[in-house]
Design a protein around this motif. Structure first.
Motif, PDB file in Angstrom:
ATOM      1  N   THR A  22       0.836  -1.203   0.000  1.00 49.69           N
ATOM      2  CA  THR A  22       0.000   0.000   0.000  1.00 49.69           C
ATOM      3  C   THR A  22       0.870   1.251   0.000  1.00 49.69           C
ATOM      4  OG1 THR A  22      -1.751  -1.179   1.170  1.00 49.69           O
ATOM      5  CG2 THR A  22      -1.826   1.233   1.237  1.00 49.69           C
ATOM      6  N   THR A  35      -5.510   1.051  -5.821  1.00 45.48           N
ATOM      7  CA  THR A  35      -6.627   0.112  -5.868  1.00 45.48           C
ATOM      8  C   THR A  35      -6.324  -1.105  -5.001  1.00 45.48           C
ATOM      9  OG1 THR A  35      -5.761  -1.140  -7.754  1.00 45.48           O
ATOM     10  CG2 THR A  35      -7.179   0.779  -8.249  1.00 45.48           C
ATOM     11  N   ILE A  36      -7.373  -1.717  -4.516  1.00 46.47           N
ATOM     12  CA  ILE A  36      -7.224  -2.951  -3.743  1.00 46.47           C
ATOM     13  C   ILE A  36      -6.625  -4.034  -4.636  1.00 46.47           C
ATOM     14  CG2 ILE A  36      -8.470  -4.780  -2.515  1.00 46.47           C
ATOM     15  CD1 ILE A  36      -8.235  -2.154  -0.894  1.00 46.47           C
ATOM     16  N   LYS A  47      -7.467 -10.426  -3.028  1.00 49.07           N
ATOM     17  CA  LYS A  47      -8.252  -9.239  -2.657  1.00 49.07           C
ATOM     18  C   LYS A  47      -9.119  -9.524  -1.439  1.00 49.07           C
ATOM     19  CE  LYS A  47     -10.525  -8.486  -6.346  1.00 49.07           C
ATOM     20  NZ  LYS A  47     -11.388  -7.953  -7.417  1.00 49.07           N
ATOM     21  N   TYR A  51      -9.935  -7.300   1.924  1.00 50.65           N
ATOM     22  CA  TYR A  51     -11.295  -6.894   2.292  1.00 50.65           C
ATOM     23  C   TYR A  51     -11.749  -7.513   3.613  1.00 50.65           C
ATOM     24  CZ  TYR A  51     -12.142  -4.464  -2.106  1.00 50.65           C
ATOM     25  OH  TYR A  51     -12.099  -3.579  -3.151  1.00 50.65           O
ATOM     26  N   TRP A  54      -9.627  -5.141   6.099  1.00 52.23           N
ATOM     27  CA  TRP A  54      -9.930  -3.720   5.923  1.00 52.23           C
ATOM     28  C   TRP A  54     -11.095  -3.647   4.941  1.00 52.23           C
ATOM     29  CZ3 TRP A  54      -4.828  -5.510   5.381  1.00 52.23           C
ATOM     30  CH2 TRP A  54      -3.948  -5.151   6.399  1.00 52.23           C
ATOM     31  N   GLY A  55     -12.160  -2.960   5.283  1.00 46.02           N
ATOM     32  CA  GLY A  55     -13.342  -2.929   4.438  1.00 46.02           C
ATOM     33  C   GLY A  55     -13.172  -2.155   3.140  1.00 46.02           C
ATOM     34  N   SER A  56     -12.195  -1.270   3.104  1.00 50.86           N
ATOM     35  CA  SER A  56     -11.957  -0.448   1.920  1.00 50.86           C
ATOM     36  C   SER A  56     -10.538   0.106   2.018  1.00 50.86           C
ATOM     37  CB  SER A  56     -12.971   0.698   1.848  1.00 50.86           C
ATOM     38  OG  SER A  56     -12.806   1.556   2.963  1.00 50.86           O
ATOM     39  N   LYS A  57     -10.151   0.875   1.024  1.00 53.60           N
ATOM     40  CA  LYS A  57      -8.777   1.384   1.065  1.00 53.60           C
ATOM     41  C   LYS A  57      -8.595   2.479   2.121  1.00 53.60           C
ATOM     42  CE  LYS A  57      -8.854   4.777  -2.720  1.00 53.60           C
ATOM     43  NZ  LYS A  57      -8.280   5.131  -4.017  1.00 53.60           N
ATOM     44  N   SER A 107     -10.400  11.031   2.662  1.00 54.21           N
ATOM     45  CA  SER A 107     -10.623   9.603   2.854  1.00 54.21           C
ATOM     46  C   SER A 107     -10.341   9.185   4.289  1.00 54.21           C
ATOM     47  CB  SER A 107      -9.740   8.803   1.900  1.00 54.21           C
ATOM     48  OG  SER A 107      -9.841   7.431   2.187  1.00 54.21           O
ATOM     49  N   ALA A 111     -12.932   7.482   6.671  1.00 48.47           N
ATOM     50  CA  ALA A 111     -12.626   6.197   7.316  1.00 48.47           C
ATOM     51  C   ALA A 111     -12.801   6.313   8.821  1.00 48.47           C
ATOM     52  CB  ALA A 111     -11.204   5.753   6.971  1.00 48.47           C
ATOM     53  N   GLU A 114     -16.505   6.293   9.620  1.00 42.36           N
ATOM     54  CA  GLU A 114     -17.146   4.997   9.382  1.00 42.36           C
ATOM     55  C   GLU A 114     -16.645   3.902  10.317  1.00 42.36           C
ATOM     56  OE1 GLU A 114     -17.572   1.835   5.712  1.00 42.36           O
ATOM     57  OE2 GLU A 114     -17.088   3.919   5.267  1.00 42.36           O
TER      58      GLU A 114
END
Length: 191
Positions: A22, A35-36, A47, A51, A54-57, A107, A111, A114
């Motif tokens: 990352t 991108t993931i 991938k 996921y 971590w639910g998203s980047k 972001s 994050a 959320e």
């Protein structure tokens, strides 16, 4: 600082590979093109592994930032012995990073909103004893609002809150904004 997790146990070598991938891809392509899929390929994991943890980047990038893998050294609070000058230099740097990496900052805010653990990690990282409030504690008696009994944690939160509000408004920082913010939170310099 790894954020607390629930669910399946993570493989530490896979976690490190994902964080390193990352950070490397962030440096190469920036946040918008991260991108993931790209991270998974670079890290040599699926991938679904990313996921699952971590639910998203956004949370993944937040963890990289908290562990010092992103923007290494750029967001460190200097320590020259002059807390006001150090804070002014740090705020100026933060404002520049926010302008250059606006999507990243937004972001991270999303994050944190959320995922409570991301917000707690960012808060602890920014206002903990090793950061802003710790430096304010060490400077008690040197500035108007840093007298014995000063609520340094709350002063640190006020500084961070002002930074977050500026990020949300996308208002560019002016040349004297760091000093004005410090005057508002810490009081005007004396002597």
């Amino acid at each position: 600082m790894a954020l607390p997790r629930t669910g399946p146990v993570r493989s530490e070598p896979a976690r490190i590979a994902i964080l390193e991938a990352t950070a490397a891809l962030f440096a190469e392509v920036g946040y918008d093109h991260l991108t993931i899929e790209g991270i998974a390929a670079r890290a040599g994991v699926g991938k679904q592994t990313i996921y699952r943890w971590w639910g998203s980047k956004g949370p993944l990038v937040a963890e990289c930032l908290l562990e010092g893998r992103l923007l290494p050294g750029r967001l460190a609070l200097p320590d020259t012995g002059d807390v006001r000058a150090d804070m002014a230099a740090w705020l100026t740097t933060v404002f520049r990073v926010m302008e250059a990496e606006q999507r990243l900052v937004l972001s991270l805010i999303a994050a944190a909103a959320e995922h409570p653990e991301v917000g707690a990690g960012l808060r602890d990282s920014l206002t903990g004893s090793a950061s802003i409030s710790g430096r304010l504690d060490a400077a008690i008696g040197t500035t108007a609002n840093l007298q014995p009994g000063a609520l340094t944690g709350e002063l640190a939160e006020a500084l961070i809150g002002a930074v977050v509000l500026r990020a949300l408004s996308r208002e560019p920082a002016g040349p004297a904004d760091a000093e004005r913010l410090l005057d508002a939170v810490l009081g005007a310099p004396t002597g």
